[in-house]
Scaffold this motif. Structure first.
Motif, PDB file in Angstrom:
ATOM      1  N   LEU A  16      -0.656  -0.642 -15.174  1.00 20.98           N
ATOM      2  CA  LEU A  16      -0.087  -1.973 -15.352  1.00 20.98           C
ATOM      3  C   LEU A  16      -0.282  -2.822 -14.100  1.00 20.98           C
ATOM      4  CD1 LEU A  16       3.184  -1.072 -17.278  1.00 20.98           C
ATOM      5  CD2 LEU A  16       1.083  -2.067 -18.216  1.00 20.98           C
ATOM      6  N   LEU A  17      -0.197  -2.209 -12.936  1.00 26.98           N
ATOM      7  CA  LEU A  17      -0.509  -2.933 -11.698  1.00 26.98           C
ATOM      8  C   LEU A  17      -1.957  -3.399 -11.695  1.00 26.98           C
ATOM      9  CD1 LEU A  17       1.387  -0.708  -9.094  1.00 26.98           C
ATOM     10  CD2 LEU A  17       1.813  -3.137  -9.534  1.00 26.98           C
ATOM     11  N   GLN A  18      -2.848  -2.545 -12.194  1.00 23.52           N
ATOM     12  CA  GLN A  18      -4.251  -2.936 -12.295  1.00 23.52           C
ATOM     13  C   GLN A  18      -4.424  -4.110 -13.261  1.00 23.52           C
ATOM     14  OE1 GLN A  18      -6.367   0.626 -13.399  1.00 23.52           O
ATOM     15  NE2 GLN A  18      -5.619   1.773 -11.613  1.00 23.52           N
ATOM     16  N   ASP A  19      -3.657  -4.081 -14.358  1.00 23.85           N
ATOM     17  CA  ASP A  19      -3.727  -5.185 -15.313  1.00 23.85           C
ATOM     18  C   ASP A  19      -3.306  -6.499 -14.665  1.00 23.85           C
ATOM     19  OD1 ASP A  19      -4.566  -3.460 -17.291  1.00 23.85           O
ATOM     20  OD2 ASP A  19      -2.580  -3.243 -18.194  1.00 23.85           O
ATOM     21  N   LEU A  20      -2.230  -6.469 -13.892  1.00 24.28           N
ATOM     22  CA  LEU A  20      -1.760  -7.684 -13.222  1.00 24.28           C
ATOM     23  C   LEU A  20      -2.804  -8.197 -12.228  1.00 24.28           C
ATOM     24  CD1 LEU A  20       1.945  -6.622 -12.631  1.00 24.28           C
ATOM     25  CD2 LEU A  20       1.155  -8.452 -14.151  1.00 24.28           C
ATOM     26  N   LYS A  21      -3.467  -7.271 -11.557  1.00 26.42           N
ATOM     27  CA  LYS A  21      -4.523  -7.673 -10.634  1.00 26.42           C
ATOM     28  C   LYS A  21      -5.666  -8.329 -11.386  1.00 26.42           C
ATOM     29  CE  LYS A  21      -7.464  -5.898  -6.920  1.00 26.42           C
ATOM     30  NZ  LYS A  21      -7.850  -4.677  -6.134  1.00 26.42           N
ATOM     31  N   ARG A  22      -6.041  -7.760 -12.543  1.00 27.46           N
ATOM     32  CA  ARG A  22      -7.114  -8.349 -13.348  1.00 27.46           C
ATOM     33  C   ARG A  22      -6.713  -9.721 -13.884  1.00 27.46           C
ATOM     34  NH1 ARG A  22      -8.476  -2.918 -14.773  1.00 27.46           N
ATOM     35  NH2 ARG A  22      -6.781  -2.854 -16.304  1.00 27.46           N
ATOM     36  N   LEU A  23      -5.439  -9.913 -14.120  1.00 22.63           N
ATOM     37  CA  LEU A  23      -4.960 -11.209 -14.589  1.00 22.63           C
ATOM     38  C   LEU A  23      -4.925 -12.251 -13.472  1.00 22.63           C
ATOM     39  CD1 LEU A  23      -2.020 -10.006 -16.876  1.00 22.63           C
ATOM     40  CD2 LEU A  23      -4.126 -11.124 -17.648  1.00 22.63           C
ATOM     41  N   ALA A  24      -5.188 -11.793 -12.245  1.00 26.32           N
ATOM     42  CA  ALA A  24      -5.252 -12.684 -11.079  1.00 26.32           C
ATOM     43  C   ALA A  24      -3.932 -13.419 -10.831  1.00 26.32           C
ATOM     44  CB  ALA A  24      -6.401 -13.679 -11.213  1.00 26.32           C
ATOM     45  N   ILE A  25      -2.830 -12.686 -11.021  1.00 22.46           N
ATOM     46  CA  ILE A  25      -1.508 -13.248 -10.718  1.00 22.46           C
ATOM     47  C   ILE A  25      -1.336 -13.309  -9.204  1.00 22.46           C
ATOM     48  CG2 ILE A  25       0.974 -12.959 -11.025  1.00 22.46           C
ATOM     49  CD1 ILE A  25      -0.536 -13.499 -13.635  1.00 22.46           C
ATOM     50  N   ASP A  26      -0.841 -14.413  -8.705  1.00 27.84           N
ATOM     51  CA  ASP A  26      -0.601 -14.591  -7.271  1.00 27.84           C
ATOM     52  C   ASP A  26       0.592 -13.734  -6.848  1.00 27.84           C
ATOM     53  OD1 ASP A  26      -0.187 -15.407  -4.672  1.00 27.84           O
ATOM     54  OD2 ASP A  26       0.230 -17.502  -5.168  1.00 27.84           O
ATOM     55  N   ARG A  27       0.330 -12.721  -6.033  1.00 28.26           N
ATOM     56  CA  ARG A  27       1.383 -11.798  -5.599  1.00 28.26           C
ATOM     57  C   ARG A  27       2.476 -12.487  -4.786  1.00 28.26           C
ATOM     58  NH1 ARG A  27       0.027  -6.232  -5.499  1.00 28.26           N
ATOM     59  NH2 ARG A  27      -2.115  -5.767  -6.155  1.00 28.26           N
ATOM     60  N   ALA A  28       2.130 -13.536  -4.088  1.00 25.15           N
ATOM     61  CA  ALA A  28       3.084 -14.225  -3.223  1.00 25.15           C
ATOM     62  C   ALA A  28       3.657 -15.481  -3.866  1.00 25.15           C
ATOM     63  CB  ALA A  28       2.427 -14.573  -1.895  1.00 25.15           C
ATOM     64  N   GLY A  29       3.339 -15.703  -5.124  1.00 20.23           N
ATOM     65  CA  GLY A  29       3.800 -16.898  -5.820  1.00 20.23           C
ATOM     66  C   GLY A  29       5.089 -16.652  -6.582  1.00 20.23           C
ATOM     67  N   THR A  30       5.328 -17.504  -7.574  1.00 17.69           N
ATOM     68  CA  THR A  30       6.486 -17.387  -8.456  1.00 17.69           C
ATOM     69  C   THR A  30       5.979 -17.100  -9.855  1.00 17.69           C
ATOM     70  OG1 THR A  30       7.817 -18.910  -7.133  1.00 17.69           O
ATOM     71  CG2 THR A  30       8.475 -18.597  -9.430  1.00 17.69           C
ATOM     72  N   LEU A  31       6.506 -16.047 -10.477  1.00 13.49           N
ATOM     73  CA  LEU A  31       6.036 -15.603 -11.788  1.00 13.49           C
ATOM     74  C   LEU A  31       7.205 -15.543 -12.757  1.00 13.49           C
ATOM     75  CD1 LEU A  31       3.682 -14.430 -13.529  1.00 13.49           C
ATOM     76  CD2 LEU A  31       4.462 -12.158 -12.808  1.00 13.49           C
TER      77      LEU A  31
END
Length: 268
Positions: A16-31
């Motif tokens: 699931l962490l890999q999926d989030l990385k593939r989705l290019a979610i900004d780790r330091a942003g607001t989600l």
């Protein structure tokens, strides 16, 4: 193995962490995450593994989930208990609000829960607003922070942020003329009057009419998280586009009438 054919054993916190990385979610942003646990599939570790993946990925940013109670805190005199009232928007939201370090806002019908950078200040004061998604509330702060909205296994009909866009545009006949007198019960037991003018028109049923448009305008993109189809939305770009469309057609979401591009003068 194709993502959509993963076995139960292969859906883990790590994948699931890999999926989030593939989705290019900004780790330091607001989600902001709206979700369907069932659509994700049987992850090893269950809902906690999903929440662990989201929390770990966003450890340098801010993770927000809705913890709404509008389904039952909706009559005069009804009480919303910040510490105890169950959410009405899914399993993950109920698990998330109880996690260590998570702060829940005090709005009686449209609360959110947040974890991470500025979480406590992000949710503060929402009980002061007499509408579900006021511009000064956490829903408006998502726009201020240029948040990403991640819809996991759900479509645009579950995107509460669009309610905010309509509210900020002052679209008529979307909220009750008179508020219901609700109450927020703070964690220390204080009873706070929190009147709310609730939603009166089920426009959310028609939010999906802009799905293709948002993709075409690169405001939203599709991906996968576990077995679930996801929609990754840019809150700021969505606000700009839909606000402009609502200025042309305030009743854009009143029905499922297809969008007429000619009506918008090149906007769409």
């Amino acid at each position: 193995m194709a993502e959509e054919h993963r076995s139960a054993e292969s859906i883990t916190k790590e994948t699931l962490l890999q999926d989030l990385k593939r989705l290019a979610i900004d780790r330091a942003g607001t989600l902001l995450v709206h979700s369907s646990m069932k659509s994700i599939g049987p992850a090893c570790g269950g809902p906690d593994a999903v929440l662990d993946a989201l929390a770990d990925y966003m450890r340098d940013g801010l993770l927000v989930l809705p913890t709404h109670t509008w389904a039952y805190v909706n009559k005069d005199g009804a009480e919303f208990r910040v510490a105890d009232s169950l959410t009405c928007v899914g399993l993950l939201t109920e698990r998330f609000r109880k996690r260590p370090g998570v702060f829940r806002s005090w709005h009686p019908t449209h609360s959110v829960a947040a974890l991470g950078r500025d979480a406590e200040s992000f949710v503060a004061g929402d009980e002061r607003f007499p509408t579900p998604c006021a511009r000064g509330s956490a829903w408006g702060r998502l726009l201020d922070r240029q948040a990403t909205i991640l819809l996991i296994g759900v479509d645009l009909t579950r995107n509460t942020f669009i309610h905010g866009i309509e509210e900020w545009a002052d679209i008529p006949n979307r909220l009750a003329d008179e508020p219901k007198q609700l109450y927020t019960i703070a964690p220390d037991g204080a009873r706070i009057a929190a009147p709310v003018r609730g939603h009166t028109t089920p426009v959310w049923e028609h939010y999906g009419k802009v799905d293709e448009l948002l993709q075409r305008k690169s405001v939203m993109r599709l991906g996968r998280f576990g077995h679930a189809e996801t929609r990754v939305c840019d809150a700021a770009q969505m606000t700009t586009l839909l606000s402009a469309m609502l200025r042309v057609e305030p009743d854009l979401f009143l029905d499922d009438t297809p969008i007429d591009p000619g009506r918008y003068g090149g906007l769409v």
